[in-house]
Design a protein around this motif. Structure first.
Motif, short mmCIF file in Angstrom:
data_model
loop_
_atom_site.label_atom_id
_atom_site.label_comp_id
_atom_site.label_asym_id
_atom_site.label_seq_id
_atom_site.Cartn_x
_atom_site.Cartn_y
_atom_site.Cartn_z
N ILE A 174 2.46 5.82 -6.21
CA ILE A 174 2.00 5.74 -7.78
C ILE A 174 0.72 6.74 -7.94
O ILE A 174 0.74 7.69 -8.76
CB ILE A 174 1.38 4.19 -8.23
CG1 ILE A 174 2.73 3.38 -8.14
CG2 ILE A 174 0.74 4.27 -9.63
CD1 ILE A 174 1.91 2.09 -8.76
N SER A 175 -0.20 6.92 -6.63
CA SER A 175 -1.09 7.81 -6.84
C SER A 175 -0.48 9.08 -6.78
O SER A 175 -1.28 10.05 -7.31
CB SER A 175 -2.14 7.36 -5.64
OG SER A 175 -2.61 6.06 -5.69
N TRP A 224 0.16 8.80 -14.28
CA TRP A 224 0.68 7.58 -14.04
C TRP A 224 -0.20 6.58 -13.58
O TRP A 224 -0.30 5.27 -13.99
CB TRP A 224 1.93 7.73 -12.92
CG TRP A 224 2.94 8.46 -13.52
CD1 TRP A 224 2.92 9.79 -13.55
CD2 TRP A 224 4.13 7.89 -14.02
NE1 TRP A 224 4.45 10.19 -14.12
CE2 TRP A 224 5.05 8.95 -14.48
CE3 TRP A 224 4.30 6.46 -14.36
CZ2 TRP A 224 6.23 8.49 -15.14
CZ3 TRP A 224 5.70 6.53 -15.01
CH2 TRP A 224 6.53 7.21 -15.31
N GLU A 225 -1.33 6.80 -12.79
CA GLU A 225 -2.35 6.07 -12.21
C GLU A 225 -3.19 5.45 -13.51
O GLU A 225 -3.44 4.15 -13.54
CB GLU A 225 -3.27 6.62 -11.27
CG GLU A 225 -4.16 6.07 -10.65
CD GLU A 225 -5.51 5.86 -11.24
OE1 GLU A 225 -6.22 4.77 -10.97
OE2 GLU A 225 -5.79 6.58 -12.24
N ALA A 226 -3.50 6.39 -14.61
CA ALA A 226 -4.13 5.83 -15.85
C ALA A 226 -3.34 4.55 -16.28
O ALA A 226 -3.74 3.54 -16.86
CB ALA A 226 -4.61 6.79 -16.52
N VAL A 249 0.91 -1.18 -0.15
CA VAL A 249 -0.06 -0.05 -0.03
C VAL A 249 0.92 1.22 0.18
O VAL A 249 0.54 2.21 -0.71
CB VAL A 249 -0.98 0.09 1.17
CG1 VAL A 249 -0.22 0.48 2.27
CG2 VAL A 249 -2.24 0.98 0.89
N THR A 250 2.07 1.21 0.73
CA THR A 250 2.94 2.45 0.42
C THR A 250 3.37 2.68 -1.18
O THR A 250 3.60 3.75 -1.37
CB THR A 250 4.12 1.97 1.51
OG1 THR A 250 3.71 1.67 2.71
CG2 THR A 250 5.16 3.25 1.49
N VAL A 251 3.80 1.44 -1.86
CA VAL A 251 4.23 1.61 -3.04
C VAL A 251 2.86 2.18 -4.02
O VAL A 251 3.09 3.30 -4.69
CB VAL A 251 4.56 0.21 -3.69
CG1 VAL A 251 4.89 0.32 -5.23
CG2 VAL A 251 5.84 -0.19 -2.99
N LEU A 252 1.69 1.71 -3.77
CA LEU A 252 0.51 2.31 -4.33
C LEU A 252 0.32 3.58 -4.07
O LEU A 252 -0.08 4.40 -4.86
CB LEU A 252 -0.68 1.46 -4.06
CG LEU A 252 -0.68 0.01 -4.45
CD1 LEU A 252 -1.91 -0.64 -3.80
CD2 LEU A 252 -0.70 -0.06 -5.94
#
Length: 874
Positions: free
Chosen positions: A283-284, A290-292, A277-280
């Motif tokens: 990305i967010s 980047w998310e798309a 969840v830290t990596v996600l």
């Protein structure tokens, strides 16, 4: 139709058909200049610009003064970076009749000498700046279409951890038939909700940065919209934890197969989940682009994994796979798995439904980022419904195919291979040459649909592709929820409905990313990841999402049933009764799943609803609740006309309706407070004000004053209406109020005014008007109440700076005298004649209030007591 005088211009001639799209094209593209379009030709293109509004001076063959319709005037919206365009006022429209010669003679650029470059000037400079993003202009935010922005996003959010890790297990528990029923029940709720959200999202223009919360709150109002926005944001934050735990569980299983656990099975899920969840989060925070891109990559991986699984089902099973329960397509396996076989604490229909339902809750992923869509009104309905259809097909196909290929129990040991028909062998696998009887009876089998969560990976042609699909599904769903929750919460923070949350509403960057909201979502997700049990997290999410869906469907039903002209969605394929059914089913399922969690969810909604009702935030969203309130008030008012008056209602004060001549209410606060004491919650009270003077001079003053006086009454907690009239003198204005105030049976029948103090110094005409007002009230069948105070009622001098401080203090005290407790005082009543009991009724109503409760009432009656006793006996 009046013609516009344009000096020194050649006459204009128009030919061809003039359409609305032509008008709008001129309005948007010309910046006040006439631009010939296809289908119309004019000999003169002399520009005309009046009163900052674009005029079409060549419509239908006439030089008219008609203003071309502008979409911005009616959509109540603006584009990103554009100045807000308001509708022209009457003064603007009137000024069109007086053209400004300096505006009429706008120079026309010569294309032959311009070299294709815009001429210098404000308009040219603006256009040049807009055309070059690098020069002092706001960069355009990222916008998505219906496929990339809605359908793929919704499908990825639906294809989550449940699809790969729990659907085969649910099929083993409930059987193929009941699994299909669970899927279809979930899809029924989500499809109805999808139709409702499509109708809501196409009812007007969705503003930038707004999502599901915006759609619900602007339909239902701040009371229910705010509470469901908070719950929906929290549900998305918990969903991040659920999908991340599914990913961590898969990684843990891989480590366990290779005997490479970090600590132990439970703590490994926690460690891997927090890292993931830290990596996600990183990305967010990198932005929507980047998310798309990450979502597209995940989507391709999932499609490849599906194809790999379907190919694996038709490949002949190896001995290793047969030992784990896979025998390719067999009719008898399908028949055995068609019926349920409940096991464990979750072994019930609604227990499995609560675990499966979160997999169908990704339908709002597109609506949550509606502000980042190119055309939300088209993208949300089309993308959402297509995503529901394709994901439903995938769920049904997967449950049917894996239920026809894999038995419920298998040991995984190659030593369990036996000859067909061997004695002592029980179970369906015996007919295929495998004896799983021992582990089945002891319930120690490691493989099979009922025991092995990674059954899809085992069935597939190439197992690592399924693992990649699990990674793609879980990570994409977690990422979508991680993006949705902060955006919904950010919109809620900006509306300032609840205290102490505004800190998280600040946006950063060109897309106004809620970085603080991301951090809050991250903290909530980490807290639920520490539970490290997927089957415990899923039911919690189910209740919160069902609560959200119930409110979405109810908002669609409520907006439809009120028949408000503001409810006109362009999406027609919805039904208000289907929406009501969806809301009712969602509530019923909530209680069938986990009744205590449902009570907690409704308790939170009721608490938040009560808070907003108590605080009454200063917002006006034109919600269906407002339309419903108006409809109810109108219906009750009309129905009241059919009800006859009764003496009992009069005695309770419910038929008392007071017209109070307060002038500006804040000028005579004591009069307002006193009358409000016995009319509050019982009777009608109107504060009347007569504006004396010319109509054109006083009408603007009337409009400005009305809102201020109404707010003053609300702030003082006086339940009254304010109304004013413009008249040449006081008496004629009061006559207007007496005759016109009220509606139907809700009309005043008592005139309340202050006692005139300056009898000796006032002009004869003023005295005559005052006495005449009293006579007029009696002529119009009104009761009359006069109020007199020693200090006087008018405290308008308090608002002026040159008042004597001593007088100022006394008048301020007099203005609040009826807001404090009256103590043990005495109310003297002089009942001098038969007035129907009004003289006794008012002190009785006063005595019912707490601040007057300790006062004693004395009644003085004129005449001789002996005579009254004799009349009473007779």
């Amino acid at each position: 139709m009046a013609e516009l005088p344009i000096p020194d211009l050649p006459p204009a001639r128009c030919s061809g058909r003039f359409t609305i799209s032509t008008l709008l094209g001129m309005e948007e593209g010309g910046r006040g200049l006439y631009t010939p379009t296809e289908g119309s030709s004019c000999d003169s293109v002399q520009p005309t610009q009046l009163s900052s509004s674009t005029l079409c001076t060549r419509t239908f063959g006439y030089n008219t003064v008609d203003v071309v319709p502008a979409y911005e005037h009616y959509a109540n919206s603006k584009g990103v970076g554009d100045p807000r365009k308001g509708r022209p006022s009457l003064a603007d429209l009137h000024s069109i009749l007086k053209p400004d010669p300096s505006r009429l003679r706008t120079p026309v650029s010569d294309p032959q000498h311009s070299n294709g470059l815009p001429e210098a000037g404000p308009e040219a400079g603006l256009e040049e700046a807009e055309g070059e993003p690098g020069r002092d202009s706001v960069p355009e935010p990222v916008r998505f279409g219906w496929v990339k922005g809605v359908m793929i996003r919704c499908m990825l959010n639906i294809w989550g951890v449940i699809l790969y890790l729990r659907l085969p297990w649910i099929t083993a528990q409930a059987g193929i038939a009941l699994t299909w029923l669970i899927i279809l029940m979930s899809v029924t709720v989500t499809t109805i909700t999808g139709l409702s959200i499509s109708a809501i999202s196409t009812n007007g223009k969705v503003k930038s940065g707004r999502g599901t919360y915006f759609l619900i709150s602007r339909s239902l109002g701040p009371e229910l919209g705010g509470s469901i926005g908070l719950i929906f944001a929290f549900a998305n934050a918990v969903a991040v934890a659920m999908h991340t735990v599914g990913f961590a569980e898969t990684v843990r299983d891989l480590l366990q197969e290779h005997d490479s656990l970090i600590v132990d099975p439970t703590n490994d899920i926690r460690i891997i989940g927090v890292i993931t969840v830290t990596v996600l989060l990183g990305i967010s925070l990198a932005g929507m682009e980047w998310e798309a891109k990450a979502q597209i990559l995940f989507f391709l991986v999932i499609l490849v994994s599906f194809i790999n699984y379907l190919v694996g089902t038709v490949i002949p099973a190896t001995a290793e796979k047969q030992a784990k329960g896979f025998f390719s397509y067999r009719a008898d396996i399908f028949a055995q798995n068609f019926v349920p076989n409940w096991r464990g604490p979750e072994g019930s229909f609604f227990g499995l439904f609560s675990i499966f339902f979160p997999s169908a809750t990704g339908i709002l992923a597109g609506a949550n980022i509606s502000g980042d869509l190119k055309d939300p009104a088209v993208a949300i309905p089309k993308g959402t419904l297509m995503a529901i259809f394709w994901t439903t097909m995938s769920y049904l196909v997967l449950s049917a195919t894996i239920g026809a290929c894999v038995v419920r129990d298998a040991s995984g040991s190659l030593n369990d291979s036996v000859a067909v028909g061997s004695p002592g062998c029980e179970g369906l696998a015996c007919s295929f040459g495998w004896n799983f009887t021992a582990c089945a009876q002891q319930q120690s089998c490691r493989y099979g649909l009922s025991n092995y969560y990674q059954s899809m990976s085992m069935v597939s042609g190439f197992g690592p592709l399924i693992t990649a699909g699990i990674f793609g599904a879980t990570l994409s769903s977690a990422l979508a929820c991680l993006v949705s929750a902060p955006k919904v919460f950010q919109c809620l923070c900006k509306d300032q409905l609840y205290p102490l949350i505004g800190f998280f509403g600040k946006g950063y960057g060109r897309n106004s990313e809620p970085i603080r909201g991301y951090m809050l979502t991250y903290v909530i997700a980490v807290g639920f990841i520490l539970i490290a049990e997927l089957n415990a997290i899923a039911p919690i999410i189910s209740n919160f999402f069902l609560c959200s869906y119930a409110l979405i469907n109810f908002s669609c039903f409520h907006a439809s049933i009120t028949n408000s002209p503001g409810w006109r969605p362009s999406f027609r394929y919805y039904s208000k009764w289907a929406a009501l059914f969806g809301a009712a089913v969602s509530v019923v399922i909530m209680f069938l799943l986990t009744w205590w969690a449902a009570l907690i969810a409704f308790g939170i909604v009721i608490f938040l609803l009560g808070y907003v009702l108590y605080k009454k935030p200063d917002v006006n969203w034109g919600s269906s609740m407002q339309a419903s309130s108006y409809n109810m008030a109108l219906n009750y008012s009309v129905g009241l006309s059919e009800v006859d008056e009764h003496i009992k209602n009069y005695r309770q004060g419910q038929l008392i309706a007071c017209l109070v001549l307060t002038g500006p209410p804040n000028f005579r606060p004591a009069l307002v407070d006193f009358v409000g004491t016995f009319t509050k919650n019982l009777s009608l009270m109107l504060c009347g004000n007569v504006l004396i003077g010319p109509r054109k001079q006083k009408m603007p003053e009337s409009r400005l004053m009305a809102d201020g006086h109404t707010k003053w009454l609300m702030k003082r907690k006086i339940k009254a209406f304010y109304t004013d009239v413009v008249a040449e003198d006081l008496r004629s204005g009061v006559q207007m109020l007496i005759q016109a105030a009220g509606l139907g049976k809700m009309r005043p029948n008592i005139l309340v005014l202050g006692y005139k103090r300056n009898w000796r110094t006032a002009s004869p005409q003023s005295l005559e008007d005052y006495v005449g007002i009293l006579h007029d009230a009696f002529d119009f069948k009104y009761g009359v109440c006069l109020m007199r105070m020693k200090e006087g009622l008018n405290v308008s001098r308090v608002l002026q700076a040159h008042v004597d401080p001593t007088a100022l203090a006394s008048e301020q005290q007099a203005s609040t005298i009826f807001q404090s407790k009256q103590g043990k005082k005495t109310i003297d009543i002089y009942w001098l004649f038969d007035d129907g009991g009004l003289t006794l009724l008012i002190p009785y109503l006063l005595g019912r209030k707490k601040r007057w409760g300790k006062c004693k009432i004395r009644v003085f009656v004129g005449g001789q007591i002996n005579r009254m006793d004799e009349e009473r006996k007779a």
